[in-house]
Motif scaffolding. Structure first.
Motif, PDB file in Angstrom:
ATOM      1  N   PHE A  95       0.855  -1.188   0.000  1.00  0.00           N
ATOM      2  CA  PHE A  95       0.000   0.000   0.000  1.00  0.00           C
ATOM      3  C   PHE A  95       0.889   1.235   0.000  1.00  0.00           C
ATOM      4  CE2 PHE A  95      -3.255   2.861   2.087  1.00  0.00           C
ATOM      5  CZ  PHE A  95      -4.099   2.899   0.985  1.00  0.00           C
ATOM      6  N   ALA A  96       0.678   2.095  -0.987  1.00  0.00           N
ATOM      7  CA  ALA A  96       1.569   3.240  -1.187  1.00  0.00           C
ATOM      8  C   ALA A  96       1.378   4.312  -0.114  1.00  0.00           C
ATOM      9  CB  ALA A  96       1.338   3.852  -2.562  1.00  0.00           C
ATOM     10  N   THR A  97       2.479   4.946   0.256  1.00  0.00           N
ATOM     11  CA  THR A  97       2.441   6.041   1.227  1.00  0.00           C
ATOM     12  C   THR A  97       1.502   7.149   0.760  1.00  0.00           C
ATOM     13  OG1 THR A  97       4.706   5.580   1.948  1.00  0.00           O
ATOM     14  CG2 THR A  97       3.841   7.780   2.402  1.00  0.00           C
ATOM     15  N   GLY A  98       1.571   7.489  -0.534  1.00  0.00           N
ATOM     16  CA  GLY A  98       0.720   8.553  -1.053  1.00  0.00           C
ATOM     17  C   GLY A  98      -0.754   8.239  -0.918  1.00  0.00           C
ATOM     18  N   LEU A  99      -1.129   6.975  -1.135  1.00  0.00           N
ATOM     19  CA  LEU A  99      -2.530   6.586  -0.998  1.00  0.00           C
ATOM     20  C   LEU A  99      -2.965   6.607   0.458  1.00  0.00           C
ATOM     21  CD1 LEU A  99      -2.806   3.661  -3.580  1.00  0.00           C
ATOM     22  CD2 LEU A  99      -3.560   6.038  -3.832  1.00  0.00           C
ATOM     23  N   SER A 100      -2.094   6.154   1.340  1.00  0.00           N
ATOM     24  CA  SER A 100      -2.413   6.211   2.766  1.00  0.00           C
ATOM     25  C   SER A 100      -2.577   7.653   3.226  1.00  0.00           C
ATOM     26  CB  SER A 100      -1.320   5.506   3.580  1.00  0.00           C
ATOM     27  OG  SER A 100      -1.637   5.507   4.958  1.00  0.00           O
ATOM     28  N   TYR A 101      -1.688   8.509   2.764  1.00  0.00           N
ATOM     29  CA  TYR A 101      -1.788   9.936   3.089  1.00  0.00           C
ATOM     30  C   TYR A 101      -3.122  10.507   2.600  1.00  0.00           C
ATOM     31  CZ  TYR A 101      -0.842  14.961   2.847  1.00  0.00           C
ATOM     32  OH  TYR A 101      -0.938  16.329   2.974  1.00  0.00           O
ATOM     33  N   LYS A 102      -3.515  10.150   1.380  1.00  0.00           N
ATOM     34  CA  LYS A 102      -4.779  10.624   0.826  1.00  0.00           C
ATOM     35  C   LYS A 102      -5.955  10.177   1.683  1.00  0.00           C
ATOM     36  CE  LYS A 102      -6.747   8.155  -2.049  1.00  0.00           C
ATOM     37  NZ  LYS A 102      -7.779   7.065  -2.070  1.00  0.00           N
TER      38      LYS A 102
ATOM     39  N   PHE B   6      10.633   9.552   1.203  1.00  0.00           N
ATOM     40  CA  PHE B   6      10.805   8.344   0.393  1.00  0.00           C
ATOM     41  C   PHE B   6       9.927   8.312  -0.859  1.00  0.00           C
ATOM     42  CE2 PHE B   6      12.042   7.006   4.730  1.00  0.00           C
ATOM     43  CZ  PHE B   6      13.344   6.621   4.457  1.00  0.00           C
ATOM     44  N   GLY B   7       9.075   9.291  -1.028  1.00  0.00           N
ATOM     45  CA  GLY B   7       8.246   9.367  -2.224  1.00  0.00           C
ATOM     46  C   GLY B   7       6.850   8.805  -2.023  1.00  0.00           C
ATOM     47  N   ALA B   8       5.910   9.313  -2.808  1.00  0.00           N
ATOM     48  CA  ALA B   8       4.521   8.878  -2.695  1.00  0.00           C
ATOM     49  C   ALA B   8       4.351   7.411  -3.058  1.00  0.00           C
ATOM     50  CB  ALA B   8       3.634   9.742  -3.583  1.00  0.00           C
ATOM     51  N   ASP B   9       5.222   6.878  -3.912  1.00  0.00           N
ATOM     52  CA  ASP B   9       5.107   5.486  -4.338  1.00  0.00           C
ATOM     53  C   ASP B   9       5.750   4.500  -3.365  1.00  0.00           C
ATOM     54  OD1 ASP B   9       3.728   6.210  -6.628  1.00  0.00           O
ATOM     55  OD2 ASP B   9       5.551   6.367  -7.841  1.00  0.00           O
ATOM     56  N   SER B  10       6.426   5.008  -2.344  1.00  0.00           N
ATOM     57  CA  SER B  10       7.010   4.115  -1.345  1.00  0.00           C
ATOM     58  C   SER B  10       5.897   3.402  -0.583  1.00  0.00           C
ATOM     59  CB  SER B  10       7.875   4.897  -0.361  1.00  0.00           C
ATOM     60  OG  SER B  10       7.083   5.786   0.424  1.00  0.00           O
ATOM     61  N   ASP B  11       6.222   2.264   0.011  1.00  0.00           N
ATOM     62  CA  ASP B  11       5.241   1.541   0.809  1.00  0.00           C
ATOM     63  C   ASP B  11       5.018   2.262   2.127  1.00  0.00           C
ATOM     64  OD1 ASP B  11       3.901  -1.328   0.795  1.00  0.00           O
ATOM     65  OD2 ASP B  11       4.560  -0.935   2.844  1.00  0.00           O
ATOM     66  N   PHE B  12       3.764   2.230   2.628  1.00  0.00           N
ATOM     67  CA  PHE B  12       3.504   3.012   3.844  1.00  0.00           C
ATOM     68  C   PHE B  12       4.166   2.438   5.085  1.00  0.00           C
ATOM     69  CE2 PHE B  12      -0.800   1.399   5.752  1.00  0.00           C
ATOM     70  CZ  PHE B  12      -0.506   0.095   5.457  1.00  0.00           C
TER      71      PHE B  12
END
Length: 317
Positions: free
Chosen positions: A253-260, A293-299
Motif C-alpha cells: 500500500f503506497a504512502t501517497g494513498l495512505s496519506y490521501k 521516500f516518495g509517494a510510491d514508497s510503501d507506507f
C-alpha cells in the motif's frame, strides 16, 4: 442461476465491431483491481475491462476478459461494473467526464465503487449518475494485495439493498461482505475509519519498536511478546513481520494513498465536529514519509523515518 461461461478467446472492441455483453465490467485494473478482476474470471463470470494501462488490460485479456476503449464502453457491455481507482478526482472523471460512465447509452444500471473515494465525492458521483438512471453503490475494500488475490478482503457496501442482493454472488468472490446501510458515502466513512487506524498502528509501533531495539531488545522477540499481550495490532501481527523486519518495505500500500485516505478522514471529521488530534499526528508522519521516500514508497516506510531519527534499524537477526 449459474454465471455465464466466459469465452475462450478474449474479444477486443474495435471500430464498429458489435459490443459483446458480459456479466460484469471493471474499470481500473491496477494492482488491486487486476487481482479482483481475476477473481471474477476465475469464478466463471464474463468480464469487460478498461484501464489507461494497456499492459494491465492485456494481461486480463489473455485470461479471458474483453477489452474496452473507455469507461462508457464498459458500461455498454455490462449492466453492473466495479471501479478500483487511485483518487477521488479520477473516480469523478471516470464517472462524469468525457467518455465516462454517464455516457453508457442506457445500458449501465449499477456502479460499485471499490476505490477509497470519500463520502463527499461518493455523494457527488451518485447525484451525477442518478439522472442517467445509474445507481452508484459504495463498495470500498480492505485487506491489501494478499486479500485481493486470495478473496479475503473486507468488502463494505452501502447503497440500495436490491443492488447489493443482486450482486452478492460476485462480491463474495472478493471476500467477506458487510452491508452498512443505504446512504451514499457511508461505506466510505467506514473505510476511512479503518485506514486511519491502520496507519496509526504503523506510526506507534515504529516508535515503540525503535525504543526497544535501541535499548537492546531483539525486534523479533519484541513482536512475539507484544502479540501475546495487550499491545498487539495489525502492524505488529502482520506488517512488521512481513515488511519491516525483513527490510523489504513492500506490504503493498503506497504512502501517497495512505496519506490521501487519512487526509480524507480528517477532513470528514472536521466537517462533523469530531476531534482528530492523534489522527493529525498520523497525517504529519505520512506527509514526512512521502517527502522523504516518495509517494510510491510503501507506507511501512514510516518505520524508516523513525529509524533515521532514532539512529537504529528495526530488523530481525
Amino acid at each position: 442461476m449459474k454465471p455465464a461461461r466466459r469465452t475462450k478467446r478474449a474479444q477486443h472492441i474495435e471500430g464498429t465491431k458489435q459490443v459483446n455483453r458480459t456479466d460484469y465490467g471493471f474499470v481500473g485494473v491496477g494492482r488491486m483491481g487486476a487481482l479482483m478482476a481475476q477473481r471474477l474470471l476465475d469464478g466463471g463470470f464474463t468480464l469487460t475491462v478498461y484501464d489507461t494501462s494497456a499492459a494491465a488490460v492485456d494481461k486480463l485479456v489473455k485470461a479471458g476478459a474483453q477489452a474496452a476503449r473507455s469507461p462508457a464502453e464498459v458500461g455498454a457491455c455490462a449492466s453492473t461494473l466495479f471501479l478500483s481507482l487511485p483518487t477521488p478526482d479520477v473516480v469523478r472523471t471516470v464517472a462524469l467526464g468525457a467518455g465516462g460512465l454517464h455516457e453508457s447509452a442506457g445500458k449501465l444500471e449499477y456502479v460499485f465503487d471499490c476505490s477509497t473515494t470519500g463520502p463527499a465525492v461518493a455523494r457527488e458521483v451518485a447525484a451525477g449518475l442518478a439522472p442517467k438512471r445509474i445507481t452508484y453503490v459504495d463498495c470500498p475494500v480492505s485487506g491489501g494485495l494478499a486479500g485481493a488475490k486470495n478473496g479475503t478482503l473486507a468488502v463494505m457496501v452501502s447503497g440500495p439493498r436490491t443492488a447489493y442482493d443482486q450482486t452478492a454472488r460476485a462480491l463474495e468472490r472478493f471476500g467477506k461482505l458487510f452491508y452498512v446501510g443505504d446512504s451514499p458515502g457511508l461505506a466510505h466513512i467506514m473505510k476511512l475509519c479503518n485506514n486511519i487506524l491502520a496507519a496509526a498502528a504503523i506510526v506507534l509501533t515504529s516508535e515503540a519498536m525503535a525504543l526497544g531495539v535501541k535499548a537492546g531488545l531483539d525486534a523479533k522477540l519484541m513482536l512475539d511478546i507484544i502479540n501475546a499481550g495487550s499491545g498487539r495490532n495489525s502492524a505488529t501481527q502482520d506488517k512488521f513481520p512481513r515488511s519491516v523486519l525483513p527490510r523489504t518495505f513492500d506490504f503493498g500500500f503506497a504512502t501517497g494513498l495512505s496519506y490521501k485516505d487519512v487526509k480524507l478522514c480528517i477532513h470528514e471529521a472536521e466537517n462533523m465536529g469530531v476531534p482528530m488530534v492523534a489522527g493529525t499526528a498520523v497525517l504529519q508522519m505520512l506527509e514526512i514519509t512521502k517527502a522523504r521516500f516518495g509517494a510510491d514508497s510503501d507506507f511501512t516506510s514510516i518505520a524508516r523515518v523513525v529509524e533515521e531519527w532514532a539512529g537504529v534499524e528495526i530488523k530481525g537477526k
